[in-house]
Motif scaffolding. Sequence first.
Motif, PDB file in Angstrom:
ATOM      1  N   LEU A 103       1.468   3.032   4.556  1.00 45.03           N
ATOM      2  CA  LEU A 103       2.086   1.948   3.793  1.00 45.03           C
ATOM      3  C   LEU A 103       1.700   2.053   2.319  1.00 45.03           C
ATOM      4  O   LEU A 103       0.542   2.305   1.990  1.00 45.03           O
ATOM      5  CB  LEU A 103       1.644   0.590   4.341  1.00 45.03           C
ATOM      6  N   VAL A 104       2.660   1.853   1.436  1.00 39.14           N
ATOM      7  CA  VAL A 104       2.422   1.920  -0.003  1.00 39.14           C
ATOM      8  C   VAL A 104       2.716   0.552  -0.611  1.00 39.14           C
ATOM      9  O   VAL A 104       3.823   0.026  -0.448  1.00 39.14           O
ATOM     10  CB  VAL A 104       3.297   2.994  -0.673  1.00 39.14           C
ATOM     11  N   VAL A 105       1.729  -0.024  -1.285  1.00 36.04           N
ATOM     12  CA  VAL A 105       1.904  -1.307  -1.960  1.00 36.04           C
ATOM     13  C   VAL A 105       2.100  -1.050  -3.448  1.00 36.04           C
ATOM     14  O   VAL A 105       1.321  -0.329  -4.078  1.00 36.04           O
ATOM     15  CB  VAL A 105       0.687  -2.224  -1.729  1.00 36.04           C
ATOM     16  N   THR A 106       3.136  -1.662  -4.021  1.00 33.39           N
ATOM     17  CA  THR A 106       3.480  -1.507  -5.426  1.00 33.39           C
ATOM     18  C   THR A 106       3.347  -2.847  -6.134  1.00 33.39           C
ATOM     19  O   THR A 106       3.654  -3.897  -5.560  1.00 33.39           O
ATOM     20  CB  THR A 106       4.921  -0.985  -5.572  1.00 33.39           C
ATOM     21  N   GLU A 107       2.901  -2.813  -7.369  1.00 32.23           N
ATOM     22  CA  GLU A 107       2.721  -4.026  -8.160  1.00 32.23           C
ATOM     23  C   GLU A 107       4.027  -4.828  -8.244  1.00 32.23           C
ATOM     24  O   GLU A 107       5.084  -4.296  -8.591  1.00 32.23           O
ATOM     25  CB  GLU A 107       2.252  -3.674  -9.575  1.00 32.23           C
ATOM     26  N   GLU A 143       7.483  -6.532  -2.715  1.00 32.58           N
ATOM     27  CA  GLU A 143       7.224  -6.892  -1.321  1.00 32.58           C
ATOM     28  C   GLU A 143       7.630  -5.723  -0.434  1.00 32.58           C
ATOM     29  O   GLU A 143       8.785  -5.299  -0.465  1.00 32.58           O
ATOM     30  CB  GLU A 143       7.998  -8.154  -0.946  1.00 32.58           C
ATOM     31  N   THR A 144       6.688  -5.212   0.344  1.00 34.18           N
ATOM     32  CA  THR A 144       6.943  -4.085   1.237  1.00 34.18           C
ATOM     33  C   THR A 144       7.005  -4.583   2.676  1.00 34.18           C
ATOM     34  O   THR A 144       6.060  -5.215   3.157  1.00 34.18           O
ATOM     35  CB  THR A 144       5.842  -3.017   1.109  1.00 34.18           C
ATOM     36  N   LEU A 154       2.606  -7.254   1.593  1.00 33.40           N
ATOM     37  CA  LEU A 154       3.044  -6.622   2.839  1.00 33.40           C
ATOM     38  C   LEU A 154       3.518  -7.713   3.797  1.00 33.40           C
ATOM     39  O   LEU A 154       2.804  -8.692   4.025  1.00 33.40           O
ATOM     40  CB  LEU A 154       1.908  -5.834   3.483  1.00 33.40           C
ATOM     41  N   VAL A 155       4.702  -7.551   4.351  1.00 40.59           N
ATOM     42  CA  VAL A 155       5.224  -8.496   5.344  1.00 40.59           C
ATOM     43  C   VAL A 155       5.685  -7.703   6.554  1.00 40.59           C
ATOM     44  O   VAL A 155       6.066  -6.526   6.455  1.00 40.59           O
ATOM     45  CB  VAL A 155       6.379  -9.349   4.786  1.00 40.59           C
ATOM     46  N   GLY A 156       5.649  -8.332   7.714  1.00 41.33           N
ATOM     47  CA  GLY A 156       6.068  -7.652   8.924  1.00 41.33           C
ATOM     48  C   GLY A 156       6.051  -8.579  10.115  1.00 41.33           C
ATOM     49  O   GLY A 156       5.952  -9.801   9.976  1.00 41.33           O
ATOM     50  N   ARG A 157       6.125  -7.988  11.309  1.00 41.19           N
ATOM     51  CA  ARG A 157       6.210  -8.759  12.549  1.00 41.19           C
ATOM     52  C   ARG A 157       5.433  -8.044  13.641  1.00 41.19           C
ATOM     53  O   ARG A 157       5.394  -6.802  13.682  1.00 41.19           O
ATOM     54  CB  ARG A 157       7.676  -8.911  12.962  1.00 41.19           C
ATOM     55  N   VAL A 158       4.802  -8.838  14.515  1.00 38.85           N
ATOM     56  CA  VAL A 158       4.057  -8.308  15.654  1.00 38.85           C
ATOM     57  C   VAL A 158       4.756  -8.751  16.930  1.00 38.85           C
ATOM     58  O   VAL A 158       5.016  -9.953  17.123  1.00 38.85           O
ATOM     59  CB  VAL A 158       2.594  -8.798  15.640  1.00 38.85           C
ATOM     60  N   VAL A 159       5.049  -7.774  17.812  1.00 39.28           N
ATOM     61  CA  VAL A 159       5.764  -8.072  19.052  1.00 39.28           C
ATOM     62  C   VAL A 159       5.072  -7.368  20.217  1.00 39.28           C
ATOM     63  O   VAL A 159       4.250  -6.466  20.024  1.00 39.28           O
ATOM     64  CB  VAL A 159       7.239  -7.610  18.974  1.00 39.28           C
ATOM     65  N   ASP A 160       5.431  -7.796  21.447  1.00 36.06           N
ATOM     66  CA  ASP A 160       4.924  -7.096  22.627  1.00 36.06           C
ATOM     67  C   ASP A 160       5.869  -5.955  22.975  1.00 36.06           C
ATOM     68  O   ASP A 160       6.865  -5.719  22.291  1.00 36.06           O
ATOM     69  CB  ASP A 160       4.726  -8.063  23.798  1.00 36.06           C
TER      70      ASP A 160
END
Length: 223
Positions: free
Chosen positions: A197-201, A204-205, A118-124
Amino acid sequence: RERAEAGDVNVTIPLEPLPVISGQLVDASTGAPLSQGVVQLRAAIVGSQNGQTQGLKNTTVKINDPQGRFTIVSPKAGSYLVEGKASGFADTYSETFETVMGQDTTGIMVRMTRGGTLVGRVVDDAGQPIQGAVVESHDEVWSDDAFMRVLGDIGDGSEKSARTGADGTFKLSGLTPANYQLLVRHKDYAQEKITGLVVTEGQETRTSDAVLPRGGIVSGVVY
């Protein structure tokens, strides 16, 4: 009148041996045995919508064997699977199997995989990246309350955490394929959840941005 007869009475209490489960921990990509790792017995959660399982206490066994072999004593007859943990691999499950009182179950294979990401970003709330936020992954059935802490190891998702970098991004690798939620925290902001969120073998989600508001302030005086 109550009367107690004299003499001896022989009472026989037959005990059945608990089922013993044996198997092997191997690398799914090469088939090579893993000599170091941990296995635990898991049982299905009755009524769960997506077939989640629960780790059973007192069934955790450390593996220290060149062939990756393990033996677990089942607490009773029933439907189970074995969870494997090893360095460099995602938590991985065996196929489901049945145990019977007085009978051993052999040949259980736990084929360890690398999992998903899982990848993503955190913002204000102005869209600016937040550095140092803690991002935690949890199974979709998890909740941060006393009841869930009593239940213990519920759900099939991996619990991992990471901190965001200067650009607000994060990456959680080695996650067991399952349905997830992310809990995002920072000391200067209100916390936020990302669900569904769905993680697959092997995949990268990318998640949507986690937007942390400043939140409110409570102040007062103690007399």
